[in-house]
Design a protein around this motif. Structure first.
Motif, PDB file in Angstrom:
ATOM      1  N   VAL A 176      -1.258   5.451 -13.336  1.00  0.00           N
ATOM      2  CA  VAL A 176      -1.862   6.002 -12.133  1.00  0.00           C
ATOM      3  C   VAL A 176      -2.009   7.514 -12.189  1.00  0.00           C
ATOM      4  O   VAL A 176      -1.119   8.213 -12.667  1.00  0.00           O
ATOM      5  CB  VAL A 176      -0.986   5.626 -10.913  1.00  0.00           C
ATOM      6  N   GLU A 177      -3.151   7.973 -11.709  1.00  0.00           N
ATOM      7  CA  GLU A 177      -3.412   9.400 -11.527  1.00  0.00           C
ATOM      8  C   GLU A 177      -3.666   9.588 -10.033  1.00  0.00           C
ATOM      9  O   GLU A 177      -4.721   9.218  -9.533  1.00  0.00           O
ATOM     10  CB  GLU A 177      -4.654   9.776 -12.337  1.00  0.00           C
ATOM     11  N   ALA A 178      -2.675  10.095  -9.304  1.00  0.00           N
ATOM     12  CA  ALA A 178      -2.823  10.175  -7.849  1.00  0.00           C
ATOM     13  C   ALA A 178      -2.357  11.525  -7.328  1.00  0.00           C
ATOM     14  O   ALA A 178      -1.187  11.688  -6.969  1.00  0.00           O
ATOM     15  CB  ALA A 178      -2.049   9.032  -7.176  1.00  0.00           C
ATOM     16  N   PRO A 179      -3.250  12.484  -7.265  1.00  0.00           N
ATOM     17  CA  PRO A 179      -2.891  13.832  -6.805  1.00  0.00           C
ATOM     18  C   PRO A 179      -2.242  13.835  -5.425  1.00  0.00           C
ATOM     19  O   PRO A 179      -1.272  14.568  -5.205  1.00  0.00           O
ATOM     20  CB  PRO A 179      -4.241  14.553  -6.778  1.00  0.00           C
ATOM     21  N   THR A 180      -2.749  12.994  -4.529  1.00  0.00           N
ATOM     22  CA  THR A 180      -2.198  13.021  -3.170  1.00  0.00           C
ATOM     23  C   THR A 180      -0.747  12.535  -3.128  1.00  0.00           C
ATOM     24  O   THR A 180      -0.036  12.796  -2.167  1.00  0.00           O
ATOM     25  CB  THR A 180      -3.032  12.140  -2.210  1.00  0.00           C
ATOM     26  N   ALA A 198     -13.784  24.536   1.059  1.00  0.00           N
ATOM     27  CA  ALA A 198     -12.989  24.192  -0.113  1.00  0.00           C
ATOM     28  C   ALA A 198     -12.383  22.815   0.055  1.00  0.00           C
ATOM     29  O   ALA A 198     -12.029  22.405   1.159  1.00  0.00           O
ATOM     30  CB  ALA A 198     -11.895  25.233  -0.322  1.00  0.00           C
ATOM     31  N   CYS A 199     -12.287  22.109  -1.055  1.00  0.00           N
ATOM     32  CA  CYS A 199     -11.741  20.752  -1.017  1.00  0.00           C
ATOM     33  C   CYS A 199     -10.421  20.734  -1.795  1.00  0.00           C
ATOM     34  O   CYS A 199     -10.203  21.557  -2.691  1.00  0.00           O
ATOM     35  CB  CYS A 199     -12.732  19.780  -1.647  1.00  0.00           C
ATOM     36  N   ALA A 200      -9.573  19.793  -1.440  1.00  0.00           N
ATOM     37  CA  ALA A 200      -8.283  19.680  -2.116  1.00  0.00           C
ATOM     38  C   ALA A 200      -8.456  19.434  -3.615  1.00  0.00           C
ATOM     39  O   ALA A 200      -7.579  19.746  -4.416  1.00  0.00           O
ATOM     40  CB  ALA A 200      -7.472  18.553  -1.494  1.00  0.00           C
ATOM     41  N   CYS A 201      -9.618  18.907  -4.004  1.00  0.00           N
ATOM     42  CA  CYS A 201      -9.831  18.597  -5.413  1.00  0.00           C
ATOM     43  C   CYS A 201     -10.109  19.864  -6.218  1.00  0.00           C
ATOM     44  O   CYS A 201     -10.191  19.820  -7.441  1.00  0.00           O
ATOM     45  CB  CYS A 201     -10.988  17.616  -5.586  1.00  0.00           C
ATOM     46  N   LYS A 218       0.859  -1.180   0.000  1.00  0.00           N
ATOM     47  CA  LYS A 218       0.000   0.000   0.000  1.00  0.00           C
ATOM     48  C   LYS A 218       0.900   1.235   0.000  1.00  0.00           C
ATOM     49  O   LYS A 218       1.758   1.385   0.876  1.00  0.00           O
ATOM     50  CB  LYS A 218      -0.887  -0.006   1.232  1.00  0.00           C
ATOM     51  N   VAL A 219       0.729   2.074  -0.981  1.00  0.00           N
ATOM     52  CA  VAL A 219       1.562   3.262  -1.113  1.00  0.00           C
ATOM     53  C   VAL A 219       0.807   4.467  -0.551  1.00  0.00           C
ATOM     54  O   VAL A 219      -0.351   4.693  -0.903  1.00  0.00           O
ATOM     55  CB  VAL A 219       1.898   3.527  -2.594  1.00  0.00           C
ATOM     56  N   THR A 220       1.440   5.214   0.324  1.00  0.00           N
ATOM     57  CA  THR A 220       0.835   6.447   0.826  1.00  0.00           C
ATOM     58  C   THR A 220       1.806   7.597   0.581  1.00  0.00           C
ATOM     59  O   THR A 220       2.884   7.408   0.017  1.00  0.00           O
ATOM     60  CB  THR A 220       0.535   6.365   2.333  1.00  0.00           C
ATOM     61  N   ALA A 221       1.429   8.755   1.052  1.00  0.00           N
ATOM     62  CA  ALA A 221       2.251   9.946   0.813  1.00  0.00           C
ATOM     63  C   ALA A 221       3.564   9.917   1.598  1.00  0.00           C
ATOM     64  O   ALA A 221       4.504  10.640   1.268  1.00  0.00           O
ATOM     65  CB  ALA A 221       1.468  11.209   1.167  1.00  0.00           C
TER      66      ALA A 221
END
Lengths: 397, 397
Positions: free
Chosen positions: B154-158, B244-247, B84-87
């Motif tokens: 992969v498209e992963a903004p975080t 506001a959201c991060a998106c 599992k990959v996280t920030a």
DNA sequence: GACGCTTTATTTAGTCGCAAACTATCTGCA
DNA sequence: TGCAGATAGTTTGCGACTAAATAAAGCGTC
């Protein structure tokens, strides 16, 4: 989930169905569209040619290879009957395999009457008997949840029906295959055969009108949910409280932008007391209030559909329903709202407006029958198999 | 949509997979679970017995018929690695076919670093080399959209990743099958094999934690959406404006009840400045403010999930995620809100809380590999076929 | 304890559709 | 003119799975 579903002669039916709905096609084209091998198409068409169900037509000029020989249906006499049941009437259409309407009628109907199902059966029997050509079956669109197209047991509060065994009753009365489905889902199926489904595997069909609904098609198959209740976006909760909804909840989408809600708002704002058509007329005549009302509804619809798009990630959203005639006013609010509430990566999700006329509901119901040759998931059940059988047997009757 | 998908030996793999994940089963049981005929199971198992991949175990006492002879895997040395990959870190687990964890580790990781993918590959290569037993493949869970499990772009903004070719990079570096999937979807797949999916064909897996997510399983198959983005309920629009959201949007669900939002609310209300764990601790110690905050979040989650249930009509909703440890406080608001916003006919839709520990994300990723023998839809692509091939080849390595 | 009933497993004969190799027929280009 | 390349369609043999019939092996019961 059988790896190889027990399905009698599915591909031959699909070939016939495709030739009927899309017109003449070459063997190679059939193979591509149906996702089967060219070899299979050769075998299938050979059999169909031998049985005179299919004929070889012309030869189309080559595009840098052997010219394709197009195949067409030998008989175009196949058709289906579609019925849309509402709280006060039943609309019927006779439809040919290619989707053209060969006749239509509207009949008063009281779903609350003691023997409403019998009355419906009588209506339909007349239609079946007067049908010109070889009838594949009858499709029935119902504003409510249907447990399965096959059994056709209906839960429809707006009709006052609960556990109504519509499918069983009609089947025994009519002697032809009967497919029953939620009305919005019939439109989704129609799009599958005649509309956006030609180019897209996954899409949503949202309807605006008396209610707000949504049909979900995933990888070419209608998604019905565990209990036939998928797509009930009319009851998406839009706020914690908010106006009371007929469903018993509060703040449902439909309680904001359903036809009844719009009519009430029009009254409250002093625009008109005469219902939705008058409201649209007011907008046509330049009433800023009327236009604002539609725009607000459009904005809320945009927000709700953005949420559904986030949940389902469809390729495209199709908008339909009797309310769509006022779409130009809805759109003012919808377009911006829909985009704004979508996350950036989804902002490109396209939406399309289909043309609308009153027959469309019933036409969708007929499409249910005409699409059953393409059913690979078994959603159409026994009745779907019966339709395929009739198609297979040829127009002998 | 091939009527009969080109799949190499799917049923044998499914038999092995089922025996591995569910333990010994009789032939009749295998046939029922897999939806194939008893005849097929006899043929398949005969071959597997001959190749010593499967052994006949005991005979279970009859229940009024011929006693069943149970079959088991000859070798239990099969396993997979989940990541599992996280920030800020990568969690790894080694998992046996039956779902038991045989080892786990956590590694610091900076996805923004220049050669982050190479670093990930090094981490995984070490894990692959140190793996004890026969490795079927590696599953990778990513907090972002994955175009397909197969290609794994992969498209992963975080993570700051855009069009990252994770699958391709890892595949060439590791030399074993690599399946990449959105992290929430890996949990949904794990439920399919080890959890609620045993009893239900259609369900939702909602996660609460840093983000809010949802995996959609329909008729036993993970629904990924047209572009791998289904289930993004974290960005359901809950209000017209709002935080506001991060998106980039406003009023997204996650902007209200995501971990960051809860932590900010805790600060603003003077409950704690020390993050989510401190907030839960406060609730544990009786802080009414903390408990109210969780309850409010629960109420909003209930409203949002009610909408998703209306859209999809699942049999059951499973709740998971690192935030679930505080569920007792969420539930106070959730239970009533969820029911209240559901229409009467759906009010019975059950929800379940699964236990949670930190390994679960990575375990889900491993389940991706261990579930690939059951993939009938082709969602796992070539990599899935490779896994099945390895399973088929037996534990020779 | 013989008979019916249930459940499990196997055998047989057959169907569906595929892959691969092949033929057929045209275009384009040298 | 002749050959490469593209596209269409066919033939053949085979793999995967099924349905139906049958065998196997227990239970219950009068």
């Amino acid at each position: 989930m059988p790896a190889q579903p027990a399905r009698g002669d599915l591909v031959p039916s699909a070939v016939l169905g495709l030739l009927g709905t899309r017109g003449p096609l070459s063997r190679a084209e059939l193979a591509r569209q149906l996702g089967v091998s060219p070899a299979t198409v050769t075998q299938i068409t050979k059999a169909l040619l031998a049985r005179d169900l299919v004929v070889e037509l012309d030869q189309v000029p080559s595009h840098g290879g052997r010219p394709a020989r197009r195949l067409g249906l030998a008989s175009t006499g196949w058709g289906a009957i579609g019925a849309k049941v509402t709280a006060d009437h039943v609309a019927l259409v006779h439809v040919a395999l290619d989707g053209s309407v060969t006749g239509s009628s509207v009949h008063a109907f009281d779903p609350d009457a003691p023997h409403a199902l019998d009355a419906l059966a009588v209506l339909l029997r007349d239609a079946v008997e007067s049908h010109d050509g070889h009838l594949l079956g009858v499709g029935v669109g119902i504003p409510g949840a249907v447990d399965s197209q096959d059994s056709g047991t209906v839960e429809a509060p707006t009709l006052g029906w609960s556990e109504a065994r519509v499918g069983r009753a009609l089947r025994s009365a009519l002697g032809v295959p009967v497919l029953v489905e939620n009305d919005v889902n019939t439109l989704a199926v129609a799009e599958r055969v005649y509309g956006v489904g030609r180019d897209h595997g996954s899409y949503l069909v949202a309807t605006i009108g008396r209610g707000i609904g949504c049909g979900v098609v995933i990888d070419g198959a209608l998604y019905r949910g565990a209990y036939g209740g998928a797509g009930e976006i009319g009851h998406l909760p839009m706020s914690v409280d908010g106006p009371a909804c007929a469903c018993g909840g509060q703040g449902c989408l439909e309680a904001y932008i359903g036809q009844a809600a719009l009519e009430r708002a029009a009254r409250e704002r002093g625009i008109t007391d005469d219902g939705i058509d008058a409201l649209r007329l007011a907008a046509d005549q330049g009433s800023a209030d009327a236009r604002a009302l539609f725009a607000e509804a459009g904005a809320m619809l945009g927000q709700a559909l953005a949420g559904v798009v986030h949940t389902l990630d469809p390729e495209v959203v199709v908008l339909l329903g009797e309310g769509i005639t006022a779409w130009q006013y809805w759109e003012v609010g919808f377009a911006a709202s829909f985009r704004r509430h979508l996350m950036p990566s989804r902002r490109g999700t396209p939406y399309r407006i289909d043309s609308w006329d009153e027959d469309k509901w019933a036409l969708g119901a007929a499409a249910l029958v005409l699409a059953s040759p393409f059913d690979q998931t078994g959603a159409t059940g026994d009745q779907g198999s019966l339709v395929r059988e009739r198609l297979h047997a040829g127009p002998s009757a």
